[in-house]
Design a protein around this motif. Sequence first.
Motif, PDB file in Angstrom:
ATOM      1  N   VAL A 208       0.857  -1.191   0.000  1.00  0.00           N
ATOM      2  CA  VAL A 208       0.000   0.000   0.000  1.00  0.00           C
ATOM      3  C   VAL A 208       0.890   1.237   0.000  1.00  0.00           C
ATOM      4  O   VAL A 208       1.795   1.359   0.822  1.00  0.00           O
ATOM      5  CB  VAL A 208      -0.926   0.035   1.232  1.00  0.00           C
ATOM      6  CG1 VAL A 208      -1.815   1.285   1.190  1.00  0.00           C
ATOM      7  CG2 VAL A 208      -1.787  -1.221   1.304  1.00  0.00           C
ATOM      8  N   ILE A 209       0.625   2.138  -0.954  1.00  0.00           N
ATOM      9  CA  ILE A 209       1.345   3.410  -0.996  1.00  0.00           C
ATOM     10  C   ILE A 209       0.322   4.532  -1.095  1.00  0.00           C
ATOM     11  O   ILE A 209      -0.843   4.304  -1.439  1.00  0.00           O
ATOM     12  CB  ILE A 209       2.322   3.494  -2.192  1.00  0.00           C
ATOM     13  CG1 ILE A 209       1.558   3.488  -3.522  1.00  0.00           C
ATOM     14  CG2 ILE A 209       3.343   2.358  -2.144  1.00  0.00           C
ATOM     15  CD1 ILE A 209       2.419   3.817  -4.734  1.00  0.00           C
ATOM     16  N   ASP A 210       0.754   5.750  -0.779  1.00  0.00           N
ATOM     17  CA  ASP A 210      -0.130   6.886  -1.028  1.00  0.00           C
ATOM     18  C   ASP A 210       0.399   7.673  -2.219  1.00  0.00           C
ATOM     19  O   ASP A 210       1.566   7.560  -2.587  1.00  0.00           O
ATOM     20  CB  ASP A 210      -0.276   7.770   0.216  1.00  0.00           C
ATOM     21  CG  ASP A 210       0.964   8.574   0.545  1.00  0.00           C
ATOM     22  OD1 ASP A 210       1.291   9.502  -0.237  1.00  0.00           O
ATOM     23  OD2 ASP A 210       1.610   8.313   1.576  1.00  0.00           O
ATOM     24  N   ASN A 211      -0.487   8.454  -2.820  1.00  0.00           N
ATOM     25  CA  ASN A 211      -0.105   9.158  -4.048  1.00  0.00           C
ATOM     26  C   ASN A 211       0.457  10.552  -3.799  1.00  0.00           C
ATOM     27  O   ASN A 211       0.785  11.271  -4.745  1.00  0.00           O
ATOM     28  CB  ASN A 211      -1.284   9.218  -5.024  1.00  0.00           C
ATOM     29  CG  ASN A 211      -2.443  10.059  -4.511  1.00  0.00           C
ATOM     30  OD1 ASN A 211      -2.351  10.727  -3.478  1.00  0.00           O
ATOM     31  ND2 ASN A 211      -3.565  10.032  -5.227  1.00  0.00           N
ATOM     32  N   GLY A 212       0.533  10.955  -2.530  1.00  0.00           N
ATOM     33  CA  GLY A 212       1.112  12.252  -2.204  1.00  0.00           C
ATOM     34  C   GLY A 212       0.193  13.433  -2.437  1.00  0.00           C
ATOM     35  O   GLY A 212       0.597  14.578  -2.240  1.00  0.00           O
ATOM     36  N   SER A 213      -1.059  13.174  -2.824  1.00  0.00           N
ATOM     37  CA  SER A 213      -1.971  14.251  -3.193  1.00  0.00           C
ATOM     38  C   SER A 213      -3.195  14.278  -2.286  1.00  0.00           C
ATOM     39  O   SER A 213      -3.596  13.250  -1.736  1.00  0.00           O
ATOM     40  CB  SER A 213      -2.418  14.064  -4.649  1.00  0.00           C
ATOM     41  OG  SER A 213      -3.454  14.953  -4.988  1.00  0.00           O
ATOM     42  N   ASP A 214      -3.804  15.464  -2.151  1.00  0.00           N
ATOM     43  CA  ASP A 214      -5.045  15.599  -1.390  1.00  0.00           C
ATOM     44  C   ASP A 214      -6.227  15.891  -2.305  1.00  0.00           C
ATOM     45  O   ASP A 214      -7.240  16.447  -1.874  1.00  0.00           O
ATOM     46  CB  ASP A 214      -4.919  16.700  -0.325  1.00  0.00           C
ATOM     47  CG  ASP A 214      -4.636  18.073  -0.917  1.00  0.00           C
ATOM     48  OD1 ASP A 214      -4.317  18.153  -2.124  1.00  0.00           O
ATOM     49  OD2 ASP A 214      -4.730  19.069  -0.177  1.00  0.00           O
ATOM     50  N   ALA A 215      -6.128  15.503  -3.555  1.00  0.00           N
ATOM     51  CA  ALA A 215      -7.250  15.651  -4.488  1.00  0.00           C
ATOM     52  C   ALA A 215      -8.140  14.417  -4.394  1.00  0.00           C
ATOM     53  O   ALA A 215      -7.641  13.301  -4.241  1.00  0.00           O
ATOM     54  CB  ALA A 215      -6.751  15.825  -5.914  1.00  0.00           C
ATOM     55  N   PRO A 216      -9.462  14.583  -4.528  1.00  0.00           N
ATOM     56  CA  PRO A 216     -10.368  13.426  -4.513  1.00  0.00           C
ATOM     57  C   PRO A 216     -10.440  12.752  -5.886  1.00  0.00           C
ATOM     58  O   PRO A 216     -11.513  12.572  -6.467  1.00  0.00           O
ATOM     59  CB  PRO A 216     -11.706  14.049  -4.110  1.00  0.00           C
ATOM     60  CG  PRO A 216     -11.642  15.433  -4.651  1.00  0.00           C
ATOM     61  CD  PRO A 216     -10.197  15.861  -4.536  1.00  0.00           C
ATOM     62  N   GLY A 217      -9.296  12.390  -6.389  1.00  0.00           N
ATOM     63  CA  GLY A 217      -9.127  11.756  -7.683  1.00  0.00           C
ATOM     64  C   GLY A 217      -7.638  11.493  -7.833  1.00  0.00           C
ATOM     65  O   GLY A 217      -6.892  11.546  -6.852  1.00  0.00           O
ATOM     66  N   THR A 218      -7.192  11.223  -9.045  1.00  0.00           N
ATOM     67  CA  THR A 218      -5.763  11.024  -9.285  1.00  0.00           C
ATOM     68  C   THR A 218      -5.305  12.005 -10.350  1.00  0.00           C
ATOM     69  O   THR A 218      -5.448  11.754 -11.551  1.00  0.00           O
ATOM     70  CB  THR A 218      -5.467   9.578  -9.724  1.00  0.00           C
ATOM     71  OG1 THR A 218      -5.953   8.664  -8.729  1.00  0.00           O
ATOM     72  CG2 THR A 218      -3.961   9.365  -9.898  1.00  0.00           C
ATOM     73  N   ILE A 219      -4.798  13.136  -9.895  1.00  0.00           N
ATOM     74  CA  ILE A 219      -4.246  14.151 -10.795  1.00  0.00           C
ATOM     75  C   ILE A 219      -2.746  13.874 -10.867  1.00  0.00           C
ATOM     76  O   ILE A 219      -1.995  14.186  -9.943  1.00  0.00           O
ATOM     77  CB  ILE A 219      -4.524  15.569 -10.263  1.00  0.00           C
ATOM     78  CG1 ILE A 219      -6.031  15.768 -10.081  1.00  0.00           C
ATOM     79  CG2 ILE A 219      -3.948  16.620 -11.206  1.00  0.00           C
ATOM     80  CD1 ILE A 219      -6.400  17.057  -9.355  1.00  0.00           C
ATOM     81  N   LEU A 220      -2.309  13.225 -11.933  1.00  0.00           N
ATOM     82  CA  LEU A 220      -0.944  12.712 -11.984  1.00  0.00           C
ATOM     83  C   LEU A 220       0.096  13.787 -11.738  1.00  0.00           C
ATOM     84  O   LEU A 220       1.112  13.544 -11.071  1.00  0.00           O
ATOM     85  CB  LEU A 220      -0.691  12.027 -13.328  1.00  0.00           C
ATOM     86  CG  LEU A 220      -1.436  10.700 -13.535  1.00  0.00           C
ATOM     87  CD1 LEU A 220      -1.230  10.185 -14.954  1.00  0.00           C
ATOM     88  CD2 LEU A 220      -0.980   9.661 -12.510  1.00  0.00           C
ATOM     89  N   SER A 221      -0.130  14.997 -12.239  1.00  0.00           N
ATOM     90  CA  SER A 221       0.849  16.073 -12.051  1.00  0.00           C
ATOM     91  C   SER A 221       0.973  16.487 -10.590  1.00  0.00           C
ATOM     92  O   SER A 221       1.955  17.119 -10.204  1.00  0.00           O
ATOM     93  CB  SER A 221       0.460  17.287 -12.899  1.00  0.00           C
ATOM     94  OG  SER A 221      -0.816  17.785 -12.513  1.00  0.00           O
ATOM     95  N   ASP A 222      -0.004  16.120  -9.766  1.00  0.00           N
ATOM     96  CA  ASP A 222      -0.007  16.475  -8.345  1.00  0.00           C
ATOM     97  C   ASP A 222       0.467  15.310  -7.474  1.00  0.00           C
ATOM     98  O   ASP A 222       0.556  15.446  -6.264  1.00  0.00           O
ATOM     99  CB  ASP A 222      -1.419  16.901  -7.934  1.00  0.00           C
ATOM    100  CG  ASP A 222      -1.460  17.613  -6.588  1.00  0.00           C
ATOM    101  OD1 ASP A 222      -0.658  18.549  -6.392  1.00  0.00           O
ATOM    102  OD2 ASP A 222      -2.276  17.222  -5.734  1.00  0.00           O
ATOM    103  N   CYS A 223       0.778  14.180  -8.110  1.00  0.00           N
ATOM    104  CA  CYS A 223       1.179  12.982  -7.371  1.00  0.00           C
ATOM    105  C   CYS A 223       2.697  12.869  -7.288  1.00  0.00           C
ATOM    106  O   CYS A 223       3.434  13.575  -7.982  1.00  0.00           O
ATOM    107  CB  CYS A 223       0.606  11.735  -8.051  1.00  0.00           C
ATOM    108  SG  CYS A 223      -1.195  11.625  -7.987  1.00  0.00           S
ATOM    109  N   THR A 224       3.154  11.967  -6.445  1.00  0.00           N
ATOM    110  CA  THR A 224       4.589  11.746  -6.288  1.00  0.00           C
ATOM    111  C   THR A 224       5.192  11.160  -7.557  1.00  0.00           C
ATOM    112  O   THR A 224       4.496  10.534  -8.369  1.00  0.00           O
ATOM    113  CB  THR A 224       4.868  10.774  -5.137  1.00  0.00           C
ATOM    114  OG1 THR A 224       4.275   9.509  -5.453  1.00  0.00           O
ATOM    115  CG2 THR A 224       4.301  11.293  -3.821  1.00  0.00           C
TER     116      THR A 224
END
Length: 297
Positions: A208-224
């Motif tokens: 399990v990893i987190d994406n580094g973002s606090d968006a309620p979706g997956t905004i790749l430019s905002d992720c790790t």
Amino acid sequence: MNTSLDCIPCLLRQSLDAARLVTADASIHERLLREALHWAEDMDLTASPPAMAQCLHRRLREMTGVVDPYCETKAWQNRVAMDMLPRLQAEVEACSDPLLMAARLAIAGNAIDMGSNGRLTEQDVRQALERALEDPFHGDVEQFRAAVFEAETILYLADNAGEIAIDRLLIDQLLPRTITLVVRGSPVLNDATQEDAKRVGLDRMVEVIDNGSDAPGTILSDCTQDLRDRFAAADLIIAKGQGNYESLSDEPGQLFFLFKAKCRVIADLVGQPIGTQMLLKSRGAPAPGRAPAARTA
């Protein structure tokens, strides 16, 4: 996808629902709503709805000092889903097509969404899971089955608390492939975080990893960068929830969306009635230089 004009009232309602969870102070409710209305004047409609919601919920946390307004809500949602899990597991094991049954139950769990229904109750959650096979269904089932068969590495993008417990059923069908479960980097709405994954035992099943973002979706430019690298390298990506569909619908590759169409904007986009369980392959252009990994039985 871009933000529709019809998304704006929903975003405003979300902000007010969240503010009321945090405090009974009507002056804060009014202040937040007025700020949101002012901010909506300059809203970038070319951005996705999760990007807009991210801004609103950040402001709510700044104003109230409450890091996770949905903390108690997520706790009962995880509890209810875990209570139902043994019976649902038995249904999957007893059916003739366990992969499809697990997928449909995982999609039914997407009803546990405070973004689309801020007044969600325990009864709503139980009913959504109990009637999983009664809801209309539309999907690329055989393409999904083939993609699962061919994959060696799977990136599984989770969505909400409660729902993440039901994801265990589908993840169990995907094992022993190498699976990485991705949760949000920080609390937003009732989206699942590392804590939720641990509460439902997924950390004992897969990485399990987190994406580094606090968006309620997956905004790749905002992720790790780590998430972006894994996204590019995975043989198969499973993206749960409407927020992930809204933010990734134009991405290429072996990417499948599993969600319930919960609003008119999305229902019109996918050409299905509200409430339909969706299992859709990304319609984005093929990723250059990518080919699915071969897999033997």
